[in-house]
Write a protein that holds these residues in place. Structure first.
Motif, PDB file in Angstrom:
ATOM      1  N   ILE A  41      72.671  17.526  70.513  1.00  0.00           N
ATOM      2  CA  ILE A  41      72.690  17.009  71.875  1.00  0.00           C
ATOM      3  C   ILE A  41      73.610  15.805  71.841  1.00  0.00           C
ATOM      4  CG2 ILE A  41      71.356  16.012  73.761  1.00  0.00           C
ATOM      5  CD1 ILE A  41      68.990  17.674  72.807  1.00  0.00           C
ATOM      6  N   GLY A  42      74.793  16.000  72.410  1.00  0.00           N
ATOM      7  CA  GLY A  42      75.818  14.968  72.280  1.00  0.00           C
ATOM      8  C   GLY A  42      76.176  14.843  70.813  1.00  0.00           C
ATOM      9  N   ARG A  43      76.102  13.639  70.313  1.00  0.00           N
ATOM     10  CA  ARG A  43      76.410  13.395  68.894  1.00  0.00           C
ATOM     11  C   ARG A  43      75.161  13.419  68.020  1.00  0.00           C
ATOM     12  NH1 ARG A  43      80.073   8.195  68.640  1.00  0.00           N
ATOM     13  NH2 ARG A  43      80.155   8.859  66.471  1.00  0.00           N
ATOM     14  N   ARG A  44      74.006  13.595  68.643  1.00  0.00           N
ATOM     15  CA  ARG A  44      72.749  13.558  67.885  1.00  0.00           C
ATOM     16  C   ARG A  44      72.394  14.919  67.327  1.00  0.00           C
ATOM     17  NH1 ARG A  44      68.080  11.135  71.156  1.00  0.00           N
ATOM     18  NH2 ARG A  44      67.225  10.960  69.069  1.00  0.00           N
ATOM     19  N   THR A  45      71.866  14.925  66.126  1.00  0.00           N
ATOM     20  CA  THR A  45      71.333  16.130  65.503  1.00  0.00           C
ATOM     21  C   THR A  45      69.817  16.013  65.552  1.00  0.00           C
ATOM     22  OG1 THR A  45      73.226  16.291  64.027  1.00  0.00           O
ATOM     23  CG2 THR A  45      71.239  17.497  63.383  1.00  0.00           C
ATOM     24  N   LEU A  46      69.182  17.011  66.158  1.00  0.00           N
ATOM     25  CA  LEU A  46      67.738  16.979  66.333  1.00  0.00           C
ATOM     26  C   LEU A  46      67.112  18.255  65.794  1.00  0.00           C
ATOM     27  CD1 LEU A  46      67.743  15.676  70.006  1.00  0.00           C
ATOM     28  CD2 LEU A  46      67.313  14.326  67.952  1.00  0.00           C
ATOM     29  N   ILE A  47      65.842  18.152  65.435  1.00  0.00           N
ATOM     30  CA  ILE A  47      65.074  19.280  64.944  1.00  0.00           C
ATOM     31  C   ILE A  47      63.830  19.382  65.813  1.00  0.00           C
ATOM     32  CG2 ILE A  47      63.833  20.247  62.971  1.00  0.00           C
ATOM     33  CD1 ILE A  47      65.687  18.360  61.234  1.00  0.00           C
ATOM     34  N   SER A  48      63.650  20.529  66.450  1.00  0.00           N
ATOM     35  CA  SER A  48      62.471  20.700  67.304  1.00  0.00           C
ATOM     36  C   SER A  48      61.232  20.816  66.419  1.00  0.00           C
ATOM     37  CB  SER A  48      62.611  21.947  68.178  1.00  0.00           C
ATOM     38  OG  SER A  48      62.543  23.122  67.391  1.00  0.00           O
ATOM     39  N   THR A  49      60.089  20.497  66.993  1.00  0.00           N
ATOM     40  CA  THR A  49      58.850  20.630  66.228  1.00  0.00           C
ATOM     41  C   THR A  49      58.595  22.097  65.885  1.00  0.00           C
ATOM     42  OG1 THR A  49      57.595  20.596  68.305  1.00  0.00           O
ATOM     43  CG2 THR A  49      57.771  18.527  67.088  1.00  0.00           C
ATOM     44  N   GLU A  50      59.059  23.009  66.746  1.00  0.00           N
ATOM     45  CA  GLU A  50      58.921  24.439  66.452  1.00  0.00           C
ATOM     46  C   GLU A  50      59.775  24.828  65.247  1.00  0.00           C
ATOM     47  OE1 GLU A  50      59.724  23.238  69.472  1.00  0.00           O
ATOM     48  OE2 GLU A  50      58.064  23.808  70.772  1.00  0.00           O
ATOM     49  N   ALA A  51      61.002  24.321  65.199  1.00  0.00           N
ATOM     50  CA  ALA A  51      61.882  24.610  64.057  1.00  0.00           C
ATOM     51  C   ALA A  51      61.294  24.027  62.783  1.00  0.00           C
ATOM     52  CB  ALA A  51      63.284  24.064  64.302  1.00  0.00           C
ATOM     53  N   ALA A  52      60.713  22.842  62.877  1.00  0.00           N
ATOM     54  CA  ALA A  52      60.084  22.227  61.701  1.00  0.00           C
ATOM     55  C   ALA A  52      58.907  23.076  61.218  1.00  0.00           C
ATOM     56  CB  ALA A  52      59.632  20.808  62.025  1.00  0.00           C
ATOM     57  N   ALA A  53      58.101  23.559  62.163  1.00  0.00           N
ATOM     58  CA  ALA A  53      56.952  24.397  61.797  1.00  0.00           C
ATOM     59  C   ALA A  53      57.421  25.713  61.170  1.00  0.00           C
ATOM     60  CB  ALA A  53      56.081  24.668  63.022  1.00  0.00           C
ATOM     61  N   ASP A  54      58.453  26.329  61.732  1.00  0.00           N
ATOM     62  CA  ASP A  54      58.992  27.569  61.174  1.00  0.00           C
ATOM     63  C   ASP A  54      59.534  27.342  59.762  1.00  0.00           C
ATOM     64  OD1 ASP A  54      58.376  28.838  63.559  1.00  0.00           O
ATOM     65  OD2 ASP A  54      60.448  28.856  64.296  1.00  0.00           O
ATOM     66  N   TRP A  55      60.203  26.221  59.568  1.00  0.00           N
ATOM     67  CA  TRP A  55      60.762  25.875  58.257  1.00  0.00           C
ATOM     68  C   TRP A  55      59.649  25.734  57.222  1.00  0.00           C
ATOM     69  CZ3 TRP A  55      60.325  20.899  55.873  1.00  0.00           C
ATOM     70  CH2 TRP A  55      61.104  20.734  54.729  1.00  0.00           C
ATOM     71  N   ARG A  56      58.577  25.004  57.606  1.00  0.00           N
ATOM     72  CA  ARG A  56      57.443  24.838  56.688  1.00  0.00           C
ATOM     73  C   ARG A  56      56.796  26.181  56.361  1.00  0.00           C
ATOM     74  NH1 ARG A  56      56.476  20.678  60.255  1.00  0.00           N
ATOM     75  NH2 ARG A  56      54.758  21.823  61.195  1.00  0.00           N
ATOM     76  N   LYS A  57      56.637  27.019  57.375  1.00  0.00           N
ATOM     77  CA  LYS A  57      56.043  28.335  57.158  1.00  0.00           C
ATOM     78  C   LYS A  57      56.913  29.160  56.211  1.00  0.00           C
ATOM     79  CE  LYS A  57      54.162  32.349  59.472  1.00  0.00           C
ATOM     80  NZ  LYS A  57      53.870  33.018  60.715  1.00  0.00           N
ATOM     81  N   GLY A  58      58.228  29.084  56.397  1.00  0.00           N
ATOM     82  CA  GLY A  58      59.145  29.805  55.510  1.00  0.00           C
ATOM     83  C   GLY A  58      59.034  29.339  54.074  1.00  0.00           C
ATOM     84  N   LEU A  59      58.887  28.036  53.881  1.00  0.00           N
ATOM     85  CA  LEU A  59      58.718  27.503  52.521  1.00  0.00           C
ATOM     86  C   LEU A  59      57.415  28.000  51.903  1.00  0.00           C
ATOM     87  CD1 LEU A  59      59.865  23.781  52.897  1.00  0.00           C
ATOM     88  CD2 LEU A  59      61.125  25.667  51.842  1.00  0.00           C
ATOM     89  N   GLU A  60      56.356  28.029  52.716  1.00  0.00           N
ATOM     90  CA  GLU A  60      55.068  28.508  52.215  1.00  0.00           C
ATOM     91  C   GLU A  60      55.159  29.985  51.828  1.00  0.00           C
ATOM     92  OE1 GLU A  60      52.475  27.684  55.472  1.00  0.00           O
ATOM     93  OE2 GLU A  60      52.253  25.572  54.944  1.00  0.00           O
ATOM     94  N   GLU A  61      55.793  30.784  52.676  1.00  0.00           N
ATOM     95  CA  GLU A  61      55.920  32.210  52.392  1.00  0.00           C
ATOM     96  C   GLU A  61      56.762  32.450  51.144  1.00  0.00           C
ATOM     97  OE1 GLU A  61      57.484  33.781  56.045  1.00  0.00           O
ATOM     98  OE2 GLU A  61      55.514  33.751  57.014  1.00  0.00           O
ATOM     99  N   LYS A  62      57.838  31.680  51.000  1.00  0.00           N
ATOM    100  CA  LYS A  62      58.683  31.817  49.819  1.00  0.00           C
ATOM    101  C   LYS A  62      57.890  31.495  48.556  1.00  0.00           C
ATOM    102  CE  LYS A  62      63.124  30.240  48.029  1.00  0.00           C
ATOM    103  NZ  LYS A  62      64.278  29.386  48.255  1.00  0.00           N
ATOM    104  N   GLN A  63      57.089  30.439  48.597  1.00  0.00           N
ATOM    105  CA  GLN A  63      56.280  30.047  47.446  1.00  0.00           C
ATOM    106  C   GLN A  63      55.223  31.103  47.150  1.00  0.00           C
ATOM    107  OE1 GLN A  63      57.111  27.401  45.646  1.00  0.00           O
ATOM    108  NE2 GLN A  63      55.568  27.920  44.157  1.00  0.00           N
ATOM    109  N   THR A  64      54.611  31.658  48.199  1.00  0.00           N
ATOM    110  CA  THR A  64      53.595  32.694  48.013  1.00  0.00           C
ATOM    111  C   THR A  64      54.220  33.935  47.383  1.00  0.00           C
ATOM    112  OG1 THR A  64      52.336  31.881  49.903  1.00  0.00           O
ATOM    113  CG2 THR A  64      51.900  34.147  49.203  1.00  0.00           C
TER     114      THR A  64
END
Length: 70
Positions: A41-64
């Protein structure tokens, strides 16, 4: 960990603080294709809470999956 429900989006410092990782590690993960989705958004890089949750879930699945393969 910060309450991620406080904000709908996190900037890079807030994301790193909330997840206990350094900015260098986050950038390394993006280079490797394993970091969270971002939005610009403009010059800012942001991460939505949904993207953060998906990322965490992906890490958990990869570890499992790694543990199941042993």
């Amino acid at each position: 960990m910060k309450d991620l429900n406080e904000k709908p989006v996190l900037d890079i410092p807030d994301f790193c603080e909330a997840h206990g990782i350094s900015r260098a590690l986050l950038h390394k993960m993006w280079r490797n294709g394993t970091g969270p989705r971002i939005m610009k958004i403009g010059r800012r890089t942001l991460i939505s809470t949904e993207a953060a949750a998906d990322w965490r879930k992906g890490l958990e699945e990869k570890q499992t999956n790694k543990r199941g393969a042993k």
